[in-house]
Write a protein that holds these residues in place. Structure first.
Motif, PDB file in Angstrom:
ATOM      1  N   THR A 153      -0.501  -2.209   1.190  1.00 27.92           N
ATOM      2  CA  THR A 153      -0.373  -1.987   2.731  1.00 27.92           C
ATOM      3  C   THR A 153      -1.453  -2.315   3.328  1.00 27.92           C
ATOM      4  N   LEU A 154      -1.127  -3.396   4.473  1.00 27.09           N
ATOM      5  CA  LEU A 154      -1.990  -3.599   5.478  1.00 27.09           C
ATOM      6  C   LEU A 154      -1.731  -3.165   6.937  1.00 27.09           C
ATOM      7  N   ASN A 155      -2.582  -2.184   7.349  1.00 29.22           N
ATOM      8  CA  ASN A 155      -2.212  -1.677   8.711  1.00 29.22           C
ATOM      9  C   ASN A 155      -0.782  -0.819   8.842  1.00 29.22           C
ATOM     10  N   GLY A 156      -0.578  -0.244   7.550  1.00 30.53           N
ATOM     11  CA  GLY A 156       0.584   0.572   7.782  1.00 30.53           C
ATOM     12  C   GLY A 156       1.918  -0.244   7.158  1.00 30.53           C
ATOM     13  N   PHE A 157       1.881  -1.450   6.967  1.00 35.92           N
ATOM     14  CA  PHE A 157       2.989  -2.122   6.457  1.00 35.92           C
ATOM     15  C   PHE A 157       2.646  -2.680   5.140  1.00 35.92           C
ATOM     16  N   ASN A 158       3.771  -2.379   4.055  1.00 36.05           N
ATOM     17  CA  ASN A 158       3.563  -2.818   2.713  1.00 36.05           C
ATOM     18  C   ASN A 158       4.111  -4.301   2.928  1.00 36.05           C
ATOM     19  N   GLN A 159       2.978  -5.216   2.195  1.00 37.79           N
ATOM     20  CA  GLN A 159       3.092  -6.765   2.243  1.00 37.79           C
ATOM     21  C   GLN A 159       3.063  -7.327   0.856  1.00 37.79           C
ATOM     22  N   ALA A 160       3.660  -6.464   0.024  1.00 33.19           N
ATOM     23  CA  ALA A 160       3.483  -6.778  -1.633  1.00 33.19           C
ATOM     24  C   ALA A 160       4.798  -7.566  -1.769  1.00 33.19           C
ATOM     25  N   LYS A 161       4.798  -8.968  -1.706  1.00 32.89           N
ATOM     26  CA  LYS A 161       6.209  -9.490  -1.735  1.00 32.89           C
ATOM     27  C   LYS A 161       6.102 -10.390  -2.953  1.00 32.89           C
ATOM     28  N   LEU A 162       7.481 -10.723  -3.588  1.00 34.94           N
ATOM     29  CA  LEU A 162       7.719 -11.810  -4.328  1.00 34.94           C
ATOM     30  C   LEU A 162       7.714 -13.111  -3.756  1.00 34.94           C
ATOM     31  N   SER A 163       7.985 -14.202  -4.445  1.00 33.01           N
ATOM     32  CA  SER A 163       8.257 -15.565  -3.862  1.00 33.01           C
ATOM     33  C   SER A 163       9.285 -15.826  -2.912  1.00 33.01           C
ATOM     34  N   ASP A 164      10.179 -14.971  -2.940  1.00 30.14           N
ATOM     35  CA  ASP A 164      11.632 -15.008  -2.170  1.00 30.14           C
ATOM     36  C   ASP A 164      11.491 -13.983  -0.978  1.00 30.14           C
ATOM     37  N   GLY A 165      10.283 -13.377  -0.798  1.00 32.87           N
ATOM     38  CA  GLY A 165      10.288 -12.301   0.221  1.00 32.87           C
ATOM     39  C   GLY A 165      10.881 -10.919  -0.142  1.00 32.87           C
ATOM     40  N   LYS A 166      11.317 -10.499  -1.267  1.00 30.06           N
ATOM     41  CA  LYS A 166      11.594  -9.421  -1.947  1.00 30.06           C
ATOM     42  C   LYS A 166      10.376  -8.484  -2.196  1.00 30.06           C
ATOM     43  N   THR A 167      10.405  -7.335  -1.941  1.00 22.61           N
ATOM     44  CA  THR A 167       9.208  -6.376  -2.356  1.00 22.61           C
ATOM     45  C   THR A 167       9.058  -6.321  -3.667  1.00 22.61           C
TER      46      THR A 167
END
Length: 291
Positions: A153-167
């Motif tokens: 989480t960067l500044n309140g948003f979860n940015q852990a993403k797979l190569s296709d953009g899925k969480t």
């Protein structure tokens, strides 16, 4: 049931050894427990042009943090966090609950592990680093409600993403125990996967890139969290490549699968007595590791 499950695991290990399923020499995957915040931060930071005034805070059991070298994920050296004892992540993978530590009282209360890094940003556009997520939940609990939680989480948003953009979640990597499996997923099958001799994790991702926008002329906060869900067992972990957390995109690592893949669990062909025995034992043992 635990006794039976343990004996099934022993039989499987014996059978797979007898029919020569595991090949190749193990690499020296070394994990060193370390819960010194400043030392971990030093290991993580790369080119941080534009950033300043770093602070770091660790939340959770001190045994959950550490560093490692010569990993099977192609990260080379990095910082590790686990919902169990971090040192247990290295070792031979076996069928059963060989990676399952419940910190504190029974339940999830002591098994939320976080690293909080804050810093000022004056000119940088984005924050980067490379990482791998893995879990003992794979593949049995794919598609279930019992999945451990993971977030960047960067500044309140979860940015852990797979190569296709899925969480990055267990259910997105393994839709069911039998697939389909995400292309970013590596199934660390007992006795057959190249990494099964060096890490107890039942599955993990290929190296992934964290890339997210920063707030300029402001304080930014990154929170890395792994957390048990429903209960405190079946550990999950995250590995962050050393020297990559910064404002310059690190070079690509490659898929890092070491020859593994995310396909359906493989079993020996039942073309011999040993093959038939292994097929039956693996099929039965697959479901013993249940809640």
């Amino acid at each position: 049931m635990k006794f039976l499950g343990k004996n099934i695991a022993l039989i499987v290990v014996g059978v797979t050894a007898a029919i020569g399923l595991h090949e190749g020499a193990a690499i020296a995957f070394t994990i060193t427990p370390n819960n010194n915040p400043n030392q971990l931060l030093t290991n993580l930071l790369g080119n941080t042009a534009g950033l300043s005034n770093f602070t770091i805070n660790l939340v959770g059991d001190g045994r959950a943090f550490g560093t490692f070298t010569d990993d099977p994920f192609r990260l080379k050296s990095a910082v590790a966090m686990s919902t169990g004892r971090v040192i247990d992540l290295a070792g031979v993978n076996t069928i059963g609950t060989d990676l399952s530590t419940d910190f504190g009282l029974p339940g999830v209360s002591g098994d939320s592990i976080s690293m909080q890094i804050s810093f000022d940003n004056s000119t940088a556009d984005n924050l980067f680093f490379q990482y791998v997520f893995g879990s003992e939940e794979f593949v049995e609990f794919g598609g279930s409600q019992f999945n451990d939680s993971f977030s960047l989480t960067l500044n309140g948003f979860n940015q852990a993403k797979l190569s296709d953009g899925k969480t990055v979640t267990i259910n997105n990597l393994a839709v069911t125990p039998f697939g389909p499996f995400h292309p970013d997923f590596i199934n660390n099958r007992v006795g057959t996967a190249p990494a099964s001799a060096v890490t107890r994790l039942d599955g993990y991702t290929k190296p992934l890139l964290f890339a997210a926008p920063l707030k300029k002329n402001a304080r930014n906060t990154l929170v890395i969290n792994v957390r048990d869900a429903s209960d405190g067992i079946f550990d999950s972990a995250v590995f962050i490549k050393g020297g990559t957390l910064g404002t310059v995109r690190p070079p690509d690592i490659g898929d890092g699968d070491g020859g593994g893949d995310g396909g359906n669990p493989r079993v020996p062909e039942p073309s011999s007595t040993l093959g038939i025995l292994a097929f039956g034992v693996l099929s039965a043992g697959f479901w013993w590791k249940k809640r």
